[in-house]
Scaffold this motif. Structure first.
Motif, PDB file in Angstrom:
ATOM      1  N   THR A  94       8.457 -18.669  68.756  1.00 28.36           N
ATOM      2  CA  THR A  94       7.166 -18.330  67.762  1.00 28.36           C
ATOM      3  C   THR A  94       6.227 -17.463  68.868  1.00 28.36           C
ATOM      4  O   THR A  94       5.105 -17.404  68.229  1.00 28.36           O
ATOM      5  CB  THR A  94       6.890 -19.734  67.567  1.00 28.36           C
ATOM      6  N   GLY A 113       0.376 -10.913  60.578  1.00 22.11           N
ATOM      7  CA  GLY A 113       1.251 -11.945  60.075  1.00 22.11           C
ATOM      8  C   GLY A 113       0.647 -12.969  58.958  1.00 22.11           C
ATOM      9  O   GLY A 113      -0.529 -12.751  58.830  1.00 22.11           O
ATOM     10  N   LYS A 115       0.663 -16.052  58.868  1.00 20.50           N
ATOM     11  CA  LYS A 115      -0.254 -17.316  59.465  1.00 20.50           C
ATOM     12  C   LYS A 115      -1.068 -16.917  60.589  1.00 20.50           C
ATOM     13  O   LYS A 115      -0.871 -15.837  61.048  1.00 20.50           O
ATOM     14  CB  LYS A 115       0.824 -18.160  59.743  1.00 20.50           C
ATOM     15  N   PRO A 116      -1.924 -17.562  61.115  1.00 21.98           N
ATOM     16  CA  PRO A 116      -2.679 -17.296  62.075  1.00 21.98           C
ATOM     17  C   PRO A 116      -2.171 -16.704  63.259  1.00 21.98           C
ATOM     18  O   PRO A 116      -0.879 -17.459  63.661  1.00 21.98           O
ATOM     19  CB  PRO A 116      -3.711 -18.267  62.288  1.00 21.98           C
ATOM     20  N   VAL A 117      -2.381 -15.690  63.995  1.00 20.81           N
ATOM     21  CA  VAL A 117      -1.738 -15.363  65.063  1.00 20.81           C
ATOM     22  C   VAL A 117      -2.815 -15.478  66.260  1.00 20.81           C
ATOM     23  O   VAL A 117      -3.863 -15.166  66.173  1.00 20.81           O
ATOM     24  CB  VAL A 117      -1.264 -13.581  65.107  1.00 20.81           C
ATOM     25  N   SER A 133      -7.888 -15.989  67.762  1.00 22.03           N
ATOM     26  CA  SER A 133      -6.888 -16.058  66.474  1.00 22.03           C
ATOM     27  C   SER A 133      -7.488 -15.404  65.500  1.00 22.03           C
ATOM     28  O   SER A 133      -8.697 -14.937  65.155  1.00 22.03           O
ATOM     29  CB  SER A 133      -6.884 -17.711  66.372  1.00 22.03           C
ATOM     30  N   THR A 134      -6.645 -14.846  64.635  1.00 23.94           N
ATOM     31  CA  THR A 134      -6.708 -14.074  63.224  1.00 23.94           C
ATOM     32  C   THR A 134      -7.429 -15.025  62.203  1.00 23.94           C
ATOM     33  O   THR A 134      -7.841 -14.629  61.513  1.00 23.94           O
ATOM     34  CB  THR A 134      -5.596 -13.373  62.943  1.00 23.94           C
ATOM     35  N   THR A 137      -4.698 -17.297  56.972  1.00 25.94           N
ATOM     36  CA  THR A 137      -3.106 -17.749  56.420  1.00 25.94           C
ATOM     37  C   THR A 137      -3.086 -16.922  54.918  1.00 25.94           C
ATOM     38  O   THR A 137      -3.764 -16.929  54.005  1.00 25.94           O
ATOM     39  CB  THR A 137      -2.784 -19.224  55.990  1.00 25.94           C
ATOM     40  N   SER A 169       2.354 -17.738  66.855  1.00 24.41           N
ATOM     41  CA  SER A 169       2.048 -17.975  65.530  1.00 24.41           C
ATOM     42  C   SER A 169       3.248 -18.929  64.931  1.00 24.41           C
ATOM     43  O   SER A 169       4.263 -19.070  65.317  1.00 24.41           O
ATOM     44  CB  SER A 169       2.282 -16.677  64.714  1.00 24.41           C
ATOM     45  N   PHE A 173       5.447 -12.849  63.255  1.00 19.29           N
ATOM     46  CA  PHE A 173       4.699 -11.851  63.147  1.00 19.29           C
ATOM     47  C   PHE A 173       5.130 -10.587  64.008  1.00 19.29           C
ATOM     48  O   PHE A 173       5.978 -10.601  64.744  1.00 19.29           O
ATOM     49  CB  PHE A 173       3.262 -12.377  63.823  1.00 19.29           C
TER      50      PHE A 173
END
Length: 182
Positions: A94, A113, A115-117, A133-134, A137, A169, A173
């Motif tokens: 991951t 991605g 979900k959060p990266v 983090s991004t 979601t 993540s 991603f």
């Protein structure tokens, strides 16, 4: 190997500039300070072949990878990168780890991605320096009539003595355009 090298920053363009002092045995009030611009290195991964595992391909530029493969995305949600070579974590992993033999002050990449990266920067003692983090979601539904592309995010970490980045993540991603200041 393919990489993009940007021109040096001017002293007024960021914190990446290092300061050098010319002493010449003068009193401190008469010393000259000269700013030396940081060199920006950006990797675009276009010279890699599909499903090529990354390790030392970019070691001549001062970067090593683990946990990453190169690919060209075919998912419509990743339309922005459909004709580009990008990195993705190896199956069953991951995260992607990027190591620098020389300490840096700024590094990052473009990520995408569902979900959060998260990217975490580490120093030579393996202590976490910064984590960003991004934060968002997104839902990708295979039954949707029209795929909406996932948002493109640029993650950048700044700190003293960065020697390792870990991108992570909970869902697959992609990573592209890794950059760092030397």
């Amino acid at each position: 190997m393919s990489f993009l090298e940007s021109p040096p920053l001017s002293p007024s363009q960021g914190k990446g500039s290092s300061e050098l002092t010319k002493n010449f045995n003068l009193p401190a009030s008469n010393r000259q300070t000269i700013s030396t611009p940081a060199e920006i290195i950006q990797l675009d991964f276009e010279s890699l072949t599909a499903l090529e595992g990354l390790s030392n391909q970019y070691s001549c530029l001062g970067v090593r990878f683990s946990g990453a493969i190169a690919l060209q995305p075919s998912n419509p949600a990743l339309a922005r990168y459909s004709r580009s070579q990008v990195l993705m974590p190896v199956a069953n992993l991951t995260g992607i780890t990027v190591q620098f033999p020389c300490a840096l002050n700024t590094a990052g990449a473009s990520v995408m991605g569902s979900k959060p990266v998260v990217v975490t920067a580490f120093d030579a003692n393996n202590d976490s320096i910064e984590k960003i983090s991004t934060q968002v979601t997104y839902s990708i539904s295979p039954s949707a009539e029209q795929f909406l592309p996932l948002p493109h995010n640029r993650l950048e970490v700044k700190g003293l003595n960065i020697v390792k980045l870990v991108f992570f993540s909970a869902a697959p991603f992609i990573l592209d355009d890794l950059f760092f200041y030397q």
